[in-house]
Design an enzyme around this catalytic site. Structure first.
Site, short mmCIF file in Angstrom:
data_model
loop_
_atom_site.label_atom_id
_atom_site.label_comp_id
_atom_site.label_asym_id
_atom_site.label_seq_id
_atom_site.Cartn_x
_atom_site.Cartn_y
_atom_site.Cartn_z
N GLU A 111 45.75 82.67 50.69
CA GLU A 111 44.47 82.81 50.01
C GLU A 111 44.19 81.74 48.96
O GLU A 111 43.04 81.33 48.80
CB GLU A 111 44.40 84.20 49.35
N SER A 385 32.30 105.04 90.71
CA SER A 385 31.01 105.24 91.38
C SER A 385 29.84 105.43 90.43
O SER A 385 28.69 105.48 90.88
CB SER A 385 31.10 106.45 92.32
#
Length: 1011
Positions: A111, A385
């Site tokens: 950082e 399906s």
């Protein structure tokens, strides 16, 4: 002196001009520099003034805000709060002295590597960020130090504005003057959100790794914690170990670059298996976790640099406070739940508002047992399906304007070059079937053929408009049955199907309507709807999907009293039989629900998860049925509105292409189907067209020339070219054709003495013929006793019967003989009259056989020969529905008579549904999506309509073990031509008789389809 004074004025001027030096001009570059310097000075002074103003507007540093993050509040669709994230989170604080150097090194390398050297801002990082912003636009590169992050999170908004950045830098330097580096690092580590309900690094270490002492953290664990704050949800090691590993490697590389660890140490850390680091004891899930997960996802995708866990947002959502808890109850395992979930089963469910696309509820997993994994929004099953309406039938209606009657050839397996053939799930095939029947029974072969007809490129465009995503531009035909690498989530399926229920308008499913920031700003996140298909496509697909629920593969999802449309779907496994996934996606005009269940087995020793077949593939239908029933209680659910672009047409089954049913088409060979307006058929089928029969048929024996004279009446249109086929049988033998004539009379010569002749007349025109009319004539014998000859009385002549159109048949005859009464038989029911006529009342449509026999008044044993005729009473147009209702209530039919009817109907040009007169095929419902439903539109649709979709093609639907009787397969009513229960009493004073109508077993008597 004199000389000087004596100079003229002009001379003096000339002399002075020579002494004056010419002034030089200033160079242009010096002017430019002066202008630039002046401009910079002005800009500096102006910027300083503006900067001073911005700094003056910066908030004060409040110590309380430095330690407590601002979590967000979530509101349901009624505006009531249902979640406060700060109260749901777990947090622990740690002092700087308790944080090991290993973790500090991992955090600073990731950082802010110069954290302990700068005064709150890092000028080197600012320079790099400025360069990046010039190339990528403002805000593309950040230069925030840890101190700046603490300030921004505690006091400022996340907007990418110069003013905010100036305030952030100023307050960072100010914070550095008031607090030490150690205190600022402590603030940072205690306030950061690390995902999975954990605030602060101490809480995160306990949640993920089960460690209370940070000094026990290993290098890979420290690297994981250091990388989490950037994207805590995405890098969550429990849910996304692969992404976590990538982020951990990035942190390790930075630590090596900045000299925090050696390359050897990094390599050793990279070799660790992420799941092996995680604690077995995970926190209990919070209520509505799956819905909150979707809220986080939408906020992160639609708003940049917004932290739901620390920005103090007010988030207004679409959550239904009734639907969400009910969904979670339905998905809770337990004896009290009417749905019993077997072991190794997972599930998910999404409820949408059909009209708006707003998410009402989300069930992310059964019992919330998935360690926070949300199957509703992040699962990756195949569609099975449920893809058929989206990949085949929808596009075919949209682009080709097919009807619901459209004929598809289900002749056998569909061969694909270089691949296994596509088969129907039950390995049975039906010949020509309608689009409605193929979708209703989830047949694979017709779906693939239809996608090929419409074009894969059109199917792809149609599906993408409904939220589907594909890896390739070239689609495999197996996309039609959901059997490829394409995967979907329940939330995608719900969004796609809701479009059919919303007249073709698609709205991306959404959970967040608006976000209000802590400074009062509001952002509307409601998506816009878009018309993505024609209204006729949406309605016609919906109407076919209603057949799926009422009589197809989805009957377990049916909700009595509701108009529900939906589709089943299952997938297959390569390694073993069974379905690992089972779907049901359905909708009403109010709600759309996508329910999914999947088979998952977790190995107790290794913790690895593997796919297994489901033990019950109807669970998703049960989940839908329970939820839709509850949500629809007490509210009005309208049926789907048919648009003007759709028309319904009565079509004759078996016609290909579709032909209109004629007036003569039997009711059980008619089917009502939907057509796009302007594409409906115009031709009327001639298959069952009939001519009117003859009337007044009579015959008499002519003793003079030993012949029988036959005559009849016929009312024909002038355009009809009608001939009459005359046949006769002797003493009950077979009918023999005698002649074909255009006259209405003929003579049968050289008849046999003592024989009984039955004479039949049929009207014919081309290939069309009428029902036969018959009469009987007795020829006297030559060997009869003289006494009998004296006692013989003649038969009647000129017997005729005519229907007057008002429920009465008028029967008349002539008689030339001794005094006699007349025995009149109507369909076996007799009545004696004294006159030469009778009115038969109470007539209903059907065939009537009438005979008249004279009986001597002197000796009732003396009878003349009988004369016969017949008449047909046509059906009235408005009586169809009543007849059909009566036929549905008829008793069990005679099997032999049914076979006869079937053979008769199948002997023409059309062979219904491609089956060869097979009346009683076995209906094997052991496959997925099986069911012997009706409505193929082809008459005899009683073939093996088994559609489990559980074949080679990853596309099967689950069976409901439901047997349906197809249109045209009903047995005919049987009758013996008489009614034993009729009143046989004679009424001498009456010349009216009301007969029982005989039920004939011809084509006009077949019963209505069993619904």
């Amino acid at each position: 002196m004199a000389d000087q004074t004596g100079q003229t004025r002009a001379a003096r001027r000339k002399q002075q001009g020579k002494k004056t030096k010419k002034k030089k001009k200033q160079p242009i570059w010096k002017k430019i520099i002066k202008i630039i310097l002046l401009t910079l000075l002005i800009l500096f002074l102006g910027g300083a003034a503006v900067g001073a103003y911005w700094i003056a507007q910066a908030p004060d540093i409040d110590e309380e805000q430095l330690s407590v993050p601002f979590a967000s509040t979530l509101y349901d669709k009624n505006g009531d709060e249902f979640a406060n994230l700060s109260s749901d989170e777990q947090r622990q604080e740690v002092s700087f002295e308790d944080v090991p150097d290993l973790l500090i090194d991992a955090v600073t390398a990731t950082e802010d590597v110069r954290f302990f050297d700068h005064n709150g801002i890092d000028l080197r990082r600012i320079g790099g960020a400025i360069q990046g912003n010039f190339t990528g636009g403002f805000g593309s590169q950040g230069a925030s130090t840890i101190t700046q992050q603490v300030v921004e999170r505690a006091f400022l908004s996340n907007e990418k504005k110069v003013s905010i950045k100036v305030q952030e830098m100023w307050m960072a330097m100010k914070l550095e003057r008031q607090y030490s580096k150690e205190e600022i690092m402590e603030m940072y580590l205690n306030s950061i959100f690390y995902g999975n309900h954990s605030y602060g690094v101490a809480q995160a270490a306990e949640t993920y790794f089960g460690k209370d002492d940070l000094n026990d953290l290993t290098l890979p664990e420290a690297a994981i914690l250091a990388g989490l704050p950037q994207r805590p949800t995405a890098y969550n090691p429990i849910e996304n170990p692969e992404l976590t590993e990538e982020r951990m490697n990035t942190v390790l590389n930075l630590m090596v670059r900045h000299g925090k660890i050696t390359e050897e140490e990094a390599d050793e850390a990279r070799s660790v298996d992420i799941p092996s680091l995680l604690s077995d004891d995970q926190p209990d899930p919070s209520p509505y976790d799956a819905f909150v997960d979707q809220v986080r996802k939408e906020v992160n995708e639609k708003l940049e640099d917004v932290d739901l866990d620390s920005d103090g947002l007010k988030v207004y959502t679409t959550l239904d406070p009734d639907a969400q808890p009910y969904v979670e109850d339905v998905m809770e395992k337990g004896d009290s739940n009417p749905i019993q979930y077997p072991e190794d089963t997972q599930g998910a469910m999404v409820v949408l508002d059909t009209q708006s696309g707003a998410i009402q509820a989300i069930g992310g997993s059964l019992n919330n047992e998935s360690n926070g994994f949300n199957y509703a929004t992040r699962g990756t099953p195949q569609a099975g399906s449920t893809a058929k309406p989206i990949m085949s039938y929808g596009p075919a209606i949209e682009y080709n304007q097919i009807s619901t009657y459209y004929q598809l050839d289900d002749e056998g397996p569909y061969e694909i070059e270089g691949s296994n053939p596509i088969r129907n799930a039950g390995r049975s095939y039906n010949g020509w079937v309608t689009a409605r029947y193929a979708l209703q029974q989830s047949l694979n072969v017709p779906a693939v053929k239809l996608m090929e007809e419409v074009g894969p490129e059109n199917s792809k465009e149609f599906a993408e408009n409904l939220g589907f995503e594909f890896e390739s531009d070239n689609l495999d035909l197996r996309e039609a049955i959901g059997g490829t690498k394409t995967t979907v989530t329940p939330i995608q399926m719900a969004g796609a199907y809701s479009t059919f229920g919303n007249e073709g308008n698609y709205t991306e499913p959404y959970a967040v309507t608006k976000v209000e920031f802590s400074d009062g700003r509001e952002v509307d996140l409601t998506p816009e709807s878009e018309q993505v298909m024609e209204d006729y496509t949406a309605y016609m697909v919906t109407d076919m999907l209603k057949s799926v629920v009422s009589s197809g593969t989805g009957t377990n999802a049916n909700v009595p009293g509701l108009d529900v449309a939906g589709k089943t779907g299952t997938t297959t496994m390569d390694s073993q039989e069974g379905s690992p996934d089972a779907w049901f996606v359905g909708y009403t005009t109010n709600y759309t629900i996508a329910a999914w269940t999947g088979g998952y087995h977790v190995d107790e020793e290794s913790g690895e998860t593997s796919r297994v077949p489901l033990q019950d593939t109807t669970l998703s239908q049960q989940m839908f049925q329970q939820t839709m029933s509850h949500l629809s209680e007490g509210i009005e659910t309208a049926d789907f509105n048919r648009p003007d672009s759709v028309v319904d047409v009565d079509v004759e089954k078996g016609t290909n292409p579709a032909a209109l049913a004629s007036d003569s088409t039997p009711s059980d060979n008619k089917v009502t189907e939907l057509f796009v307006k302007g594409t409906e058929p115009n031709e009327v089928s001639e298959r069952y067209e009939e001519l009117d029969g003859v009337s007044g048929l009579s015959g008499s024996y002519n003793e003079d020339n030993n012949s029988i004279e036959v005559s009849w009446d016929y009312d024909a249109d002038s355009e009809d070219d009608v001939n009459f086929d005359v046949s006769a049988s002797i003493d009950g033998g077979s009918m023999q054709s005698l002649s074909s004539t255009s006259d209405t009379s003929m003579e049968i010569s050289d008849v046999e003495e003592g024989a009984e002749y039955t004479i039949q007349v049929v009207a014919e025109s081309g290939s069309t013929s009428s029902d036969p009319a018959t009469t009987t004539v007795q020829v006297p014998g030559e060997n009869e006793d003289e006494d009998e000859e004296e006692e013989d009385i003649p038969g009647v002549s000129g017997l005729s019967a005519e229907y007057d159109g008002e429920e009465t048949i008028d029967v008349t005859w002539s008689y030339d003989g001794p005094s006699a009464t007349f025995e009149v038989s109507v369909n076996g029911e007799t009545q004696n009259v004294g006159s030469e006529s009778i009115a038969v009342s109470g007539i209903t449509p059907g065939d009537y056989d009438i005979s008249v026999t004279p009986i001597s008044e002197e000796d009732s044993n003396v009878r003349g020969s009988s004369s016969s005729t017949s008449v047909t009473v046509p059906e009235e147009e408005d009586s169809d529905e009543e007849e059909e209702a009566e036929e549905e209530e008829s008793p069990e039919e005679d099997d032999n008579e049914s076979d006869s009817d079937s053979d008769s109907e199948s002997s023409g040009d059309e062979n219904d549904n491609g089956s060869n007169d097979n009346e009683d095929n076995n209906n094997n419902n052991n496959g997925d999506d099986s069911g012997n439903g009706n409505d193929s539109g082809n008459g005899n649709d009683d073939g093996n309509n088994n559609d489990s979709d559980n074949g080679d093609d990853n596309n099967s639907d689950e069976p409901d073990n439901q047997e349906e009787q197809e249109n045209g397969d009903s047995d005919s009513d049987s009758s013996d031509g008489s009614d034993e229960g009729s009143d046989d009493s004679e009424d001498e004073g009456s010349e009216d008789v009301t007969p029982q109508n005989e039920d004939n077993s011809g084509e006009d008597d077949s019963t209505e389809e069993e619904e």
